[in-house]
Design a protein around this motif. Structure first.
Motif, PDB file in Angstrom:
ATOM      1  N   UNK A  21       0.803  -1.230   0.000  1.00 43.46           N
ATOM      2  CA  UNK A  21       0.000   0.000   0.000  1.00 43.46           C
ATOM      3  C   UNK A  21       0.829   1.270   0.000  1.00 43.46           C
ATOM      4  N   UNK A  22       2.069   1.179   0.428  1.00 38.28           N
ATOM      5  CA  UNK A  22       2.929   2.369   0.450  1.00 38.28           C
ATOM      6  C   UNK A  22       3.367   2.682  -0.984  1.00 38.28           C
ATOM      7  N   UNK A  23       3.109   3.890  -1.415  1.00 40.41           N
ATOM      8  CA  UNK A  23       3.475   4.273  -2.785  1.00 40.41           C
ATOM      9  C   UNK A  23       4.705   5.169  -2.772  1.00 40.41           C
ATOM     10  N   UNK A  24       5.394   5.200  -3.894  1.00 36.88           N
ATOM     11  CA  UNK A  24       6.560   6.071  -4.015  1.00 36.88           C
ATOM     12  C   UNK A  24       6.142   7.535  -3.961  1.00 36.88           C
ATOM     13  N   UNK A  25       4.926   7.826  -4.402  1.00 44.63           N
ATOM     14  CA  UNK A  25       4.412   9.200  -4.288  1.00 44.63           C
ATOM     15  C   UNK A  25       4.295   9.596  -2.823  1.00 44.63           C
ATOM     16  N   UNK A  26       3.731   8.690  -2.013  1.00 42.95           N
ATOM     17  CA  UNK A  26       3.580   8.962  -0.585  1.00 42.95           C
ATOM     18  C   UNK A  26       4.936   9.157   0.076  1.00 42.95           C
ATOM     19  N   UNK A  33      10.586  15.526  -1.032  1.00 46.28           N
ATOM     20  CA  UNK A  33      11.365  15.573  -2.275  1.00 46.28           C
ATOM     21  C   UNK A  33      10.467  15.124  -3.418  1.00 46.28           C
ATOM     22  N   UNK A  34      10.972  15.219  -4.634  1.00 45.22           N
ATOM     23  CA  UNK A  34      10.204  14.769  -5.792  1.00 45.22           C
ATOM     24  C   UNK A  34      10.348  13.258  -5.963  1.00 45.22           C
ATOM     25  N   UNK A  35       9.348  12.649  -6.601  1.00 46.03           N
ATOM     26  CA  UNK A  35       9.419  11.213  -6.836  1.00 46.03           C
ATOM     27  C   UNK A  35      10.603  10.834  -7.727  1.00 46.03           C
ATOM     28  N   UNK A  36      10.906  11.601  -8.788  1.00 49.97           N
ATOM     29  CA  UNK A  36      12.093  11.260  -9.596  1.00 49.97           C
ATOM     30  C   UNK A  36      13.385  11.239  -8.777  1.00 49.97           C
ATOM     31  N   UNK A  37      13.461  12.099  -7.753  1.00 51.55           N
ATOM     32  CA  UNK A  37      14.662  12.114  -6.925  1.00 51.55           C
ATOM     33  C   UNK A  37      14.771  10.825  -6.099  1.00 51.55           C
ATOM     34  N   UNK A  38      13.628  10.316  -5.630  1.00 49.96           N
ATOM     35  CA  UNK A  38      13.637   9.046  -4.892  1.00 49.96           C
ATOM     36  C   UNK A  38      14.162   7.935  -5.792  1.00 49.96           C
ATOM     37  N   UNK A  39      13.681   7.912  -7.024  1.00 51.28           N
ATOM     38  CA  UNK A  39      14.139   6.886  -7.968  1.00 51.28           C
ATOM     39  C   UNK A  39      15.614   7.072  -8.317  1.00 51.28           C
ATOM     40  N   UNK A  45      11.085   0.742  -5.790  1.00 56.40           N
ATOM     41  CA  UNK A  45      10.418   0.509  -4.506  1.00 56.40           C
ATOM     42  C   UNK A  45      11.055  -0.681  -3.787  1.00 56.40           C
ATOM     43  N   UNK A  46      11.397  -1.717  -4.542  1.00 57.61           N
ATOM     44  CA  UNK A  46      12.029  -2.892  -3.951  1.00 57.61           C
ATOM     45  C   UNK A  46      13.385  -2.545  -3.331  1.00 57.61           C
TER      46      UNK A  46
END
Length: 209
Positions: A21-26, A33-39, A45-46
């Motif tokens: 249920x946890x999303x990268x957006x959340x 930060x921005x989602x692209x920065x997380x990636x 996600x894994x």
């Protein structure tokens, strides 16, 4: 710094919402930060889930080792290690939930990470129990020597009991023990039993007929 913020956010999201249920957006929003920065930092996600597990596992092991009073008597060393374990899990409930619930229920790669952490803690507790047995043998002439399988079994049992108590202490219910109370409960259970075992007063099936 930013990566630690993302890991903090990941631990919180995975522990509270679950892996699926946890999303990268959340997570990006929680981290600010921005989602692209997380990636960019953590690829997927894994990979983020794995990184969170590894960080929390390493922190728990470090906390237990650091808490042990190295030059103290054996019982004090075991007590301080248990206190460190319960204090850390109480102070980091999301991290404990991630390790003890989420990581164990979402596939072998993640479960193996936690199993490796648990093995390290069990080996450390085995050393503490073995040292306690040696100290007791020096102080009590009639004390017997514990077999390696007994020491290992006691360490596994103690770690399992500590994990269960950490769940109880951290569930927020009325009457749940503090970290020190949980450590004292387990010490009363384990230390009295160890003393009896070393004195040859262990339980045996034939005693119940």
């Amino acid at each position: 710094m930013r990566e630690q913020q993302m890991l903090d956010a990941g631990v919180r999201a995975f522990a509270r919402s679950g892996y699926r249920n946890a999303s990268m957006d959340d997570i990006a929003e929680l981290a600010g930060v921005s989602k692209p920065l997380v990636y960019l930092y953590l690829n997927s996600k894994e990979d983020l889930f794995t990184a969170c597990i590894r960080r929390e596992a390493a922190a728990l092991v470090t906390a237990v080792r650091a808490a042990v009073e190295r030059d103290a008597p054996a019982d004090r060393q075991l007590w301080s290690g248990l206190s460190g374990f319960f204090a850390h899990t109480a102070e980091h409930p999301d991290g404990w939930t991630l390790l003890h619930v989420q990581a164990r229920t979402h596939g072998q790669p993640y479960a193996r990470e936690v199993a490796a952490m648990r093995t390290e803690i069990v080996e450390f507790v085995t050393q503490l129990i073995a040292a306690a047995a040696r100290e007791h043998a020096r102080e009590a002439a009639r004390a017997r020597t514990l077999a390696g399988t007994e020491v290992s079994g006691l360490a596994h049992a103690l770690v399992g009991a500590a994990e269960s108590l950490a769940d109880w202490a951290g569930d927020g219910r009325a009457g749940a023990p503090s970290a020190k109370e949980a450590a004292a409960t387990l010490m009363n259970f384990a230390w009295a039993g160890l003393g009896n075992l070393l004195q040859g007063r262990g339980w045996a099936p034939e005693r119940i007929g």
